[in-house]
Design a protein around this motif. Structure first.
Motif, PDB file in Angstrom:
ATOM      1  N   GLU A 264      -0.500   4.818   3.725  1.00  0.00           N
ATOM      2  CA  GLU A 264      -1.154   4.539   5.012  1.00  0.00           C
ATOM      3  C   GLU A 264      -0.333   5.218   6.101  1.00  0.00           C
TER       4      GLU A 264
ATOM      5  N   ASP B 178       4.422   5.252   4.204  1.00  0.00           N
ATOM      6  CA  ASP B 178       3.743   6.105   5.188  1.00  0.00           C
ATOM      7  C   ASP B 178       4.106   7.569   4.937  1.00  0.00           C
TER       8      ASP B 178
ATOM      9  N   TYR C 277      -5.463  -2.124   7.749  1.00  0.00           N
ATOM     10  CA  TYR C 277      -4.529  -1.990   6.615  1.00  0.00           C
ATOM     11  C   TYR C 277      -4.705  -3.141   5.619  1.00  0.00           C
TER      12      TYR C 277
ATOM     13  N   SER D  99       0.857  -1.183   0.000  1.00  0.00           N
ATOM     14  CA  SER D  99       0.000   0.000   0.000  1.00  0.00           C
ATOM     15  C   SER D  99       0.891   1.230   0.000  1.00  0.00           C
TER      16      SER D  99
ATOM     17  N   GLN E 158      -5.383   3.239   0.963  1.00  0.00           N
ATOM     18  CA  GLN E 158      -6.526   3.501   1.856  1.00  0.00           C
ATOM     19  C   GLN E 158      -6.409   4.802   2.649  1.00  0.00           C
TER      20      GLN E 158
END
Ligand SMILES: [Zn+2]
Length: 345
Positions: free
Chosen positions: A24, A95, A311, A21, A295
């Protein structure tokens, strides 16, 4: 040296990431930036309540209206949530928490070590209200130098290096200081080749303005992703048009199923079905390679510890929906190849 992904524990080969991802937040404090209680006696009272099962529906609807919801402040909770991501087959998380919304390089390194998930940390500066004080007097060049230092030497006095620039925050209209921060990020991108992520203001004209500013300072648009396109642009066609400028559109609010968007109530937020329709439009337009999904978890109510999707939703549930839509062949591209291609430099 071949392109590598710069994780908080050091460089790794892009093909080591696995399902990823690209957006996040593991630990972040956003209440000083975004807390907006509903202006009624009940709203003010609920705004100061902790997130719990008793306030669950209210928090889901008014997710910036509850102060506690905007504080991802427990390393133990973050570690457990990232461990779930790992157990579901997740390999890496980028992140984009910046200095100003409680970026913590040492904590990210500990979470990565404890879970076995590669974590890539951001650099640069989020929206105006989060800016560190020194930004006011700093020049574009000075801000760019600081970003380059975070990428090449280490951030916040630690040896932990950032692996990309972002999320760089812009409001609508963009403030002068945000424009300076954005242009500095573009210069740092040009100087290093690092990936760049920009959070646009909540207006359909915001992404195009950002593209113009980045282009003006010589940033590589193909290394740039515009975040939150599904709450910013009004249709899949508009997101396809943005991708044609050369940037990578992020469809990065997967898991957020509420149509009501409290930060900008004129926005009719798509749910995951609407997000998949955007992804399909990009695939059909031949722009699948530029498409990034995530997300943007930055609220407690989206963590499994508080009854949220976690997550792992992105890598466990979204592939099932893609398969069901006859797009199973895009799963590896969206979750493995595209994130690795964007993050490697
Ligand atoms: Zn974010």
């Amino acid at each position: 040296m071949a392109d590598h992904v710069r994780t908080v524990l050091g460089p790794v080969a892009p093909d080591a990431l696995g399902r990823t991802s690209i957006h996040e937040h593991l630990l972040t404090l956003l209440d000083h930036v975004a807390y907006t209680p509903v202006e009624t006696p009940e709203g003010r009272e609920l705004g100061e309540q902790p997130v719990s099962l008793a306030t669950r529906w209210y928090v889901r609807q008014q997710w910036v209206g509850v102060r506690d919801n905007l504080r991802l402040d427990s390393e133990a909770v973050a570690t457990a949530e990232v461990a779930r991501f790992r157990a579901a087959g997740g390999g890496a998380i980028a992140d984009p928490t910046t200095d100003g919304i409680a970026r913590d390089p040492a904590a990210l390194a500990r979470i990565s070590r404890a879970t076995g998930v590669h974590v890539v940390m951001g650099a640069g500066y989020y929206v105006h209200r989060s800016h560190p004080e020194w930004l006011e007097a700093a020049s574009e060049e000075e801000i760019a130098e600081r970003i380059v230092r975070d990428l090449q030497e280490g951030a916040a006095g630690t040896p932990v290096r950032a692996g990309f620039i972002g999320e760089v925050g812009c409001s609508w209209p963009m403030t002068d200081r945000e424009r300076k921060s954005l242009r500095a990020a573009g210069r740092a991108q040009r100087a290093t080749g690092a990936p760049l992520m920009v959070h646009p203001g909540r207006h359909p004209d915001a992404p195009a303005e950002i593209v113009r500013e980045l282009d003006a300072v010589g940033a590589d648009l193909s290394r740039t992703t515009i975040a939150h396109t599904e709450r910013t642009l009004p249709s899949p066609a508009a997101i396809v048009e943005l991708a044609r400028t050369g940037v990578r559109p992020s469809i990065d609010c997967f898991g957020l199923e509420t149509a009501y968007y409290p930060l900008a109530p004129f926005v009719r937020m798509p749910n995951d079905g609407g997000r998949l329709a955007i992804v399909e439009a990009l695939l059909d337009a031949g722009l699948g390679e530029r498409t990034l999904i995530a997300q943007d978890i930055c609220q407690k109510h989206r963590l499994t510890a508080y009854g949220g999707h976690g997550y792992d939703h992105l890598i466990r549930d979204i592939p099932v929906m893609l398969e069901a839509a006859g797009r199973g062949d895009a799963v590896e591209q969206l979750l493995v190849a595209n994130p690795a291609a964007w993050l490697a430099w």
